[in-house]
Scaffold this motif. Structure first.
Motif, PDB file in Angstrom:
ATOM      1  N   PHE A 265      -3.530  28.890  57.157  1.00 39.65           N
ATOM      2  CA  PHE A 265      -4.718  28.359  57.818  1.00 39.65           C
ATOM      3  C   PHE A 265      -5.603  29.523  58.225  1.00 39.65           C
ATOM      4  O   PHE A 265      -5.126  30.483  58.845  1.00 39.65           O
ATOM      5  CB  PHE A 265      -4.312  27.530  59.039  1.00 39.65           C
ATOM      6  N   ILE A 266      -6.883  29.465  57.854  1.00 42.84           N
ATOM      7  CA  ILE A 266      -7.829  30.544  58.139  1.00 42.84           C
ATOM      8  C   ILE A 266      -9.034  29.953  58.865  1.00 42.84           C
ATOM      9  O   ILE A 266      -9.534  28.886  58.489  1.00 42.84           O
ATOM     10  CB  ILE A 266      -8.287  31.245  56.842  1.00 42.84           C
ATOM     11  N   ILE A 267      -9.488  30.641  59.900  1.00 44.64           N
ATOM     12  CA  ILE A 267     -10.676  30.194  60.627  1.00 44.64           C
ATOM     13  C   ILE A 267     -11.695  31.327  60.700  1.00 44.64           C
ATOM     14  O   ILE A 267     -11.355  32.509  60.614  1.00 44.64           O
ATOM     15  CB  ILE A 267     -10.337  29.711  62.059  1.00 44.64           C
ATOM     16  N   GLY A 268     -12.939  30.941  60.863  1.00 43.52           N
ATOM     17  CA  GLY A 268     -14.009  31.923  61.000  1.00 43.52           C
ATOM     18  C   GLY A 268     -15.293  31.217  61.396  1.00 43.52           C
ATOM     19  O   GLY A 268     -15.515  30.063  61.020  1.00 43.52           O
ATOM     20  N   SER A 269     -16.136  31.872  62.158  1.00 41.65           N
ATOM     21  CA  SER A 269     -17.397  31.265  62.583  1.00 41.65           C
ATOM     22  C   SER A 269     -18.537  32.254  62.415  1.00 41.65           C
ATOM     23  O   SER A 269     -18.399  33.447  62.704  1.00 41.65           O
ATOM     24  CB  SER A 269     -17.320  30.799  64.042  1.00 41.65           C
ATOM     25  N   ASP A 270     -19.663  31.731  61.910  1.00 44.77           N
ATOM     26  CA  ASP A 270     -20.853  32.563  61.665  1.00 44.77           C
ATOM     27  C   ASP A 270     -20.491  33.831  60.904  1.00 44.77           C
ATOM     28  O   ASP A 270     -20.853  34.944  61.307  1.00 44.77           O
ATOM     29  CB  ASP A 270     -21.541  32.905  62.993  1.00 44.77           C
ATOM     30  N   VAL A 271     -19.799  33.659  59.804  1.00 47.41           N
ATOM     31  CA  VAL A 271     -19.314  34.803  59.036  1.00 47.41           C
ATOM     32  C   VAL A 271     -20.115  35.051  57.761  1.00 47.41           C
ATOM     33  O   VAL A 271     -19.883  36.036  57.070  1.00 47.41           O
ATOM     34  CB  VAL A 271     -17.823  34.630  58.674  1.00 47.41           C
TER      35      VAL A 271
END
Length: 345
Positions: A265-271
């Motif tokens: 599971f991978i998360i990221g914001s405004d990348v």
């Protein structure tokens, strides 16, 4: 190696320092955070970071259920169908089958806020399901080197959502004894694994049972990752492992495994807010993803051109955008989006 101790007063949901008001709650778990733009762009809370955090807060049941589903896929190794991405917008079947805790990754964390929100969701599940594997058994939080101390600070004030943490030592030069060598791991203990937590005695790992995943600790690793340079960093870590072969094995493993494994599971914001970031970001997603990995990425549409999504398709990914009604009103419309991304089979 540095350790921070905490008292062992029994509690189910540890509270933050009384003088600090929680920023939000996820399943009644308080999240402590305050913006500090003076530390740079990582010190603030970017729009889609808050959007994903609110998604975790308002739809914790959906996120929890689908993390459980990923854990079952990981355990069985079986292929799943096209509903795997769509399931992030609805509750899926909760029939009891074996599963494993997930290994998760945050790219471009900035200040660690979104990782803390994910850990809070995980902590809530862990405390309400004693004897079961956690949703997330290991979370690696990454960004550029100048953000590491900021991530560490956010995690420290939220130590109630993790059990152990390793942070890459950022010293420019070592002392010669290995303890403060650049690249070594400083370790800390959180309060989620408090020995007095109710039902902690239900854990049977030490009784010789085969299913030892039921009481794995929730481990957080904070380290630098420069998108698109994972192969180079893997070599650096192997060299670091060789230099410190006489240190404790858990420190070596934590250090080396960061770039040499796939994540569930991978998360990221405004990348993806700059065109030149697209290629290295997608390179990292490719490197860290296996066929069942789901990445949940927040996008500010005004900053991210359509060619980013074209590049995702060309790289072998597929994606689904979460429906607006799963987002807070302030994020609905054309300006913001949360996307579930997965490699095509």
């Amino acid at each position: 190696m540095t350790t921070i101790g905490h008292n062992r007063t029994p509690h189910l949901r540890p509270s933050p320092t009384p003088s600090i008001s929680p920023f939000l709650f996820i399943n009644k778990i308080p999240i402590v955070f305050s913006e500090d733009w003076d530390t740079g762009i990582g010190g603030g809370l970017w729009s889609t970071g808050l959007a994903i955090a609110k998604y975790f807060e308002r739809h914790a049941d959906i996120v929890t259920t689908n993390l459980i589903g990923l854990g079952r896929v990981k355990c069985s190794g079986k292929n799943t169908d096209e509903r795997e991405l769509n399931s992030w917008t609805q509750k899926s079947d909760e029939n009891c089958v074996k599963r494993e805790g997930l290994v998760a990754l945050e790219l471009g964390s900035g200040n660690g806020f979104l990782s803390v929100c994910l850990l809070a969701l995980n902590a809530s599940f862990k405390m309400s399901h004693p004897g079961e594997p956690p949703l997330i058994e290991k979370l690696v939080v990454t960004d550029m080197v100048d953000h590491i101390s900021l991530i560490e600070k956010t995690l420290h004030v939220n130590s109630h959502v993790w059990e152990e943490m390793y942070v890459r030592n950022l010293a420019e030069s070592g002392s010669g004894d290995g303890e403060n060598e650049e690249g070594a791991m400083n370790s800390y203990f959180g309060t989620l694994g408090n020995d007095d937590t109710p039902n902690a005695s239900d854990c049977d790992c030490d009784r010789g049972n085969d299913d030892t995943t039921t009481c794995k600790k929730v481990t957080v690793i904070v380290a630098e990752h420069r998108w698109g340079e994972q192969e180079i960093e893997s070599i650096r870590e192997e060299e670091s492992k060789t230099r410190r072969h006489n240190q404790q094995s858990n420190e070596i493993d934590a250090n080396v495994a960061i770039h040499n494994q796939k994540y569930d599971f991978i998360i990221g914001s405004d990348v993806a807010y700059r065109d030149h970031l697209h290629a290295p970001l997608i390179s990292s997603l490719l490197h860290f993803s296996h066929e069942h990995t789901v990445s949940l990425i927040g996008i500010t549409m005004n900053d991210t051109k359509p060619k980013f999504f074209d590049s995702l398709l060309e790289a072998g990914f597929r994606y689904e955008r979460l429906a607006d009604h799963f987002m807070e009103r302030e994020f609905r419309g054309k300006n913001f989006g949360i996307f579930a991304i997965q490699r095509c089979r």
